[in-house]
Motif scaffolding. Structure first.
Motif, short mmCIF file in Angstrom:
data_model
loop_
_atom_site.label_atom_id
_atom_site.label_comp_id
_atom_site.label_asym_id
_atom_site.label_seq_id
_atom_site.Cartn_x
_atom_site.Cartn_y
_atom_site.Cartn_z
N GLY A 26 10.84 -4.83 17.46
CA GLY A 26 9.84 -3.95 17.17
C GLY A 26 9.33 -3.16 18.23
O GLY A 26 10.05 -3.03 19.14
N THR A 64 17.48 5.66 15.01
CA THR A 64 16.95 4.96 14.05
C THR A 64 15.38 4.65 14.50
O THR A 64 15.14 4.49 15.44
N LYS A 67 10.86 1.94 10.88
CA LYS A 67 10.81 1.83 9.39
C LYS A 67 12.43 1.40 9.17
O LYS A 67 12.50 0.80 8.11
N ASP A 68 13.22 2.24 9.79
CA ASP A 68 14.70 2.15 9.37
C ASP A 68 15.13 0.61 9.58
O ASP A 68 16.02 0.01 8.82
N ILE A 69 14.73 0.10 10.58
CA ILE A 69 15.23 -1.16 10.97
C ILE A 69 14.16 -2.43 10.43
O ILE A 69 14.55 -3.68 10.73
N ASN A 70 13.25 -2.09 9.67
CA ASN A 70 12.11 -2.90 9.31
C ASN A 70 11.55 -3.90 10.15
O ASN A 70 11.24 -5.13 10.11
N GLY A 71 11.23 -3.24 11.37
CA GLY A 71 10.90 -4.00 12.59
C GLY A 71 9.31 -4.33 12.40
O GLY A 71 8.64 -3.79 11.63
N GLU A 72 8.77 -5.06 13.69
CA GLU A 72 7.39 -5.49 13.54
C GLU A 72 6.73 -4.68 14.67
O GLU A 72 7.52 -4.22 15.57
N GLU A 114 -0.32 0.84 9.37
CA GLU A 114 0.15 0.05 8.25
C GLU A 114 0.60 0.77 6.87
O GLU A 114 1.78 0.54 6.08
N LEU A 117 3.64 2.53 7.78
CA LEU A 117 4.86 1.90 7.90
C LEU A 117 5.17 0.96 6.62
O LEU A 117 6.31 0.89 6.43
N LYS A 119 3.77 -2.08 5.67
CA LYS A 119 3.48 -3.09 5.87
C LYS A 119 2.40 -3.49 6.86
O LYS A 119 2.26 -2.88 7.86
#
Length: 150
Positions: A26, A64, A67-72, A114, A117, A119
């Motif tokens: 992330g 990417t 958001k694209d990688i669903n990272g933290e 948040e 994003l 999340k």
């Protein structure tokens, strides 16, 4: 408002010898606030951050976003980002916002990030003596200042 955005393969924050947050793949964001910062600065920065294409696509090209990688994400307050070193060897932090201004903006930045994003994000503790550990992936480090949008 100034941020240092680092792409990380892992990062953590330790306070008083206790690890309080950690992430894997992330972004680690260091955030500095000045008195002139506003909600508009927050919106501009958080939108840029969540859409910043700094992660590799299937071809290995940085194409990417987080958001694209669903990272933290970890956000750490850092008033020293606004240090002035023009005179002498001791940095001046006079431009950095005092806690009564900085804390509400820091909290608003986190909430907006948040929301953008989709999340929760992890955070350090405002004003605490933190030990930040990271593995900068790449290395990729981007500096953005909301006062230099153009």
């Amino acid at each position: 408002m100034k941020v240092v955005v680092q792409r990380v393969s892992k990062a953590s924050v330790t306070i008083a010898q206790k690890k309080v947050v950690s992430i894997a793949n992330g972004l680690l964001i260091l955030l500095g606030v000045v008195n002139e910062d506003t909600i508009e600065d927050i919106g501009w920065l958080t939108n840029k951050i969540v859409n910043l294409r700094v992660f590799g696509d299937d071809s290995g090209v940085m194409n990417t976003s987080i958001k694209d990688i669903n990272g933290e994400i970890i956000v750490v307050s850092q008033f020293t980002l606004h240090a002035s070193t023009k005179k002498g060897n001791r940095p001046s932090y006079i431009k950095a916002a005092k806690p009564d201004v900085a804390i509400p903006l820091y909290q608003s930045f986190i909430k907006q990030l948040e929301q953008d994003l989709g999340k929760s994000v992890q955070t350090g503790e405002f004003g605490a003596d933190m030990k930040v550990e990271l593995i900068n992936d790449g290395p990729v480090t981007i500096i953005m200042d909301s006062k230099n949008k153009i």
